[in-house]
Scaffold this active site. Sequence first.
Site, short mmCIF file in Angstrom:
data_model
loop_
_atom_site.label_atom_id
_atom_site.label_comp_id
_atom_site.label_asym_id
_atom_site.label_seq_id
_atom_site.Cartn_x
_atom_site.Cartn_y
_atom_site.Cartn_z
N ASP A 139 -33.65 -26.82 0.69
CA ASP A 139 -34.17 -28.15 1.08
C ASP A 139 -33.29 -28.79 2.14
O ASP A 139 -32.90 -29.96 2.02
CB ASP A 139 -34.25 -29.07 -0.16
CG ASP A 139 -34.82 -28.38 -1.38
OD1 ASP A 139 -35.80 -27.64 -1.22
OD2 ASP A 139 -34.29 -28.59 -2.48
N GLU A 161 -45.51 -30.77 -1.09
CA GLU A 161 -44.21 -31.42 -1.28
C GLU A 161 -43.39 -31.28 0.00
O GLU A 161 -43.82 -30.71 0.99
CB GLU A 161 -43.47 -30.82 -2.47
CG GLU A 161 -43.07 -29.36 -2.28
CD GLU A 161 -42.37 -28.76 -3.48
OE1 GLU A 161 -42.43 -29.37 -4.57
OE2 GLU A 161 -41.76 -27.67 -3.34
#
Length: 314
Positions: A15, A188
Site C-alpha cells: 500500500d 478499494e
Amino acid sequence: MSISWTNPLVEQRADPHLSRVDGRYWFTASVPSYDAIEIRSADSIAGLATATPKVIWRKHDSGPMSYHVWAPELHRIAGRWFVYFAASERGDIWKLRMYVLECSGQDPLRDAWVERGQILTPEEGFSLDATPFEHGGRHYLCWAQKSPPTESNLYLAELANPWTLKSAPVCISRPDLAWERIGFHVNEGPAVLKRHGRVFIAYSAAATDANYCMGLLWADEGANLLDRHSWQKSPLPVFRTNEAAGQFGPGHNSFTTTPDGRTDLIVYHARNYSDIVGDPLNDPNRHARVQALAWRADGFPDFGTPVADGLYTL
C-alpha cells in the site's frame, strides 16, 4: 538527464504512498507487522531505498487503533501535515475504521504527531483507504467502505476539515464487474490524479493475491464530483498481473512525478510469485515499486504492465 532506481524500491512495504513536496520525496506504507506508521524522505526516488524510516506512531494496546494498522498516506494540506490510515481493534480485528494524525510542527520526521480521531461516516461500518484531494477550491475525501457487508464500495464526500466530512457520502463505484469480484467483491485503495481536463481515480479490486488488479474511474473536471452520474468506469482492468515479468497482484497505488514534473509515475505494490501459503494478508512480500505512467492521445492514462525487477531508467 536520465534518472534511475531499482525495483522493488522498498521491500515488504504494501500500500505504498509516495509524494513530492517542496523538492523532496516522502514515502509511507503498511509495515508487515501492521502495528505502526513509519515515514521516510529523500531528495531522489532512488534515495528512498536507503533512507532511514522514522516510526511516528504505534498502535494502542487495546480498543480502537490497536490492530491491523493499514495503508497510511502522508499529505500536506494548507501547510499542515496529516496522515490518514485505517486500524481495527484487538478484540474485533475486522472492525476497520479510518483515522487521522496531524503533525504538530513543520518537520514530519522530528515533530510530534497528534491523534485527530476517527473519520465518522453516517453509516458506521468497515472502512479504510481514505485519500484526500483538492479540486476547484473544495476539499474531498475518497475511501472504501463495506455497504452491504459483503462488498467494498468507493465513496466520495466533501470535507469540512481534514478529519470531518461536510457532505453526505456518495457511492461512485461498486464491484459490479467480474474481475472486481474474484475471491472478494472489492473496490478499494483509491488514488487521485488530475490531468487533461479530467479527474481520474485509480483503484484496486479482487482478492489480495495474484488476482489483485487496478481499475479506473474518471469525471470531467467541471462536473459535479458528488453526482455519481458524473463518474465513468473502465470495463477492463488497467493494470494487472504480468507473469512474463514475474509481477503478481499489482495494486493499491499512488501517483507522483519525476523531479522536473514532466513525467507521471505510478507507485504500487506487487509480489514476485503467485503461489501463497495461507492468508495473503499474512504474506509480507508485497514490495513497493515505481514506474512511468504514459498518456494516450485522447488524454487517458496508459498504465502499461508491471515491469520486471531490476534497474529502471527514465
